[in-house]
Write a protein that holds these residues in place. Sequence first.
Motif, PDB file in Angstrom:
ATOM      1  N   LEU A  10       0.843  -1.189   0.000  1.00 41.70           N
ATOM      2  CA  LEU A  10       0.000   0.000   0.000  1.00 41.70           C
ATOM      3  C   LEU A  10       0.879   1.240   0.000  1.00 41.70           C
ATOM      4  N   ALA A  11       0.601   2.157  -0.924  1.00 42.54           N
ATOM      5  CA  ALA A  11       1.301   3.438  -0.954  1.00 42.54           C
ATOM      6  C   ALA A  11       0.273   4.550  -0.854  1.00 42.54           C
ATOM      7  N   CYS A  12       0.393   5.348   0.197  1.00 46.81           N
ATOM      8  CA  CYS A  12      -0.478   6.495   0.403  1.00 46.81           C
ATOM      9  C   CYS A  12       0.320   7.764   0.107  1.00 46.81           C
ATOM     10  N   GLY A  13      -0.347   8.786  -0.403  1.00 51.44           N
ATOM     11  CA  GLY A  13       0.349  10.046  -0.665  1.00 51.44           C
ATOM     12  C   GLY A  13      -0.476  10.945  -1.554  1.00 51.44           C
ATOM     13  N   SER A  14       0.090  12.095  -1.852  1.00 53.45           N
ATOM     14  CA  SER A  14      -0.653  13.050  -2.679  1.00 53.45           C
ATOM     15  C   SER A  14      -0.595  12.673  -4.158  1.00 53.45           C
ATOM     16  N   PHE A  15       0.514  12.090  -4.617  1.00 50.78           N
ATOM     17  CA  PHE A  15       0.685  11.722  -6.023  1.00 50.78           C
ATOM     18  C   PHE A  15       0.277  12.902  -6.902  1.00 50.78           C
ATOM     19  N   ASN A  16       0.966  14.001  -6.667  1.00 46.15           N
ATOM     20  CA  ASN A  16       0.620  15.307  -7.232  1.00 46.15           C
ATOM     21  C   ASN A  16       1.737  15.841  -8.117  1.00 46.15           C
ATOM     22  N   PRO A  17       1.985  15.222  -9.246  1.00 51.59           N
ATOM     23  CA  PRO A  17       1.329  14.079  -9.888  1.00 51.59           C
ATOM     24  C   PRO A  17       2.074  12.787  -9.567  1.00 51.59           C
ATOM     25  N   ILE A  18       1.498  11.687 -10.005  1.00 50.89           N
ATOM     26  CA  ILE A  18       2.190  10.407  -9.898  1.00 50.89           C
ATOM     27  C   ILE A  18       3.410  10.463 -10.818  1.00 50.89           C
TER      28      ILE A  18
END
Length: 133
Positions: A10-18
Motif C-alpha cells: 500500500l502506498a499512500c500520498g498526494s501523487f501530485n502528480p504520480i
Amino acid sequence: MAARIPLVLLACGSFNPITHQHMRLFELARDHLHQTGRFHVIGGILSPVSDGYGKQGLVLAKHRVAMARLALQSSDWVSVDEWESQQPDWTETVVTMRYHYDRILKRYREGTGKDSGPTANPQPPTSKPHLHS
C-alpha cells in the motif's frame, strides 16, 4: 519450507502528480520481498489523499486519481483505490491501512479470491494476508 506470507503493498500520498518513481517503488519492494523467500506479494494499492489534505498546489483528487489510473493501466497487480481520496478530511495512514486490511481480509475469509481489485488470486493463500505500507 513454510508457505510464503501473502502481502498487499500500500502506498499512500498526494501523487501530485504520480511519477515513474512512485510506480517503480512497487516493483522494487515486490522484488525485494520475493527475494527474501518469506513473502509473496499478491497485489499493490496506490491510495491518493483527499482534497482535505490541505497541501498548497494540490490538484483535485479526481484528477490525481485519473492520472494514477492512466499511469497504472498496464499493471496487472497494482491498482488505484479512491476511497481515501473521497474522504472529506485528511485521513491518517493507519486508518487507510485498516480500511484496506479489513476489505482484503473479508474477501479472504469469503474464500472467493476473486475481485476486480489488485488482490485477485484464484487460490486463497494458506495464511492470512498482510498489508504493508
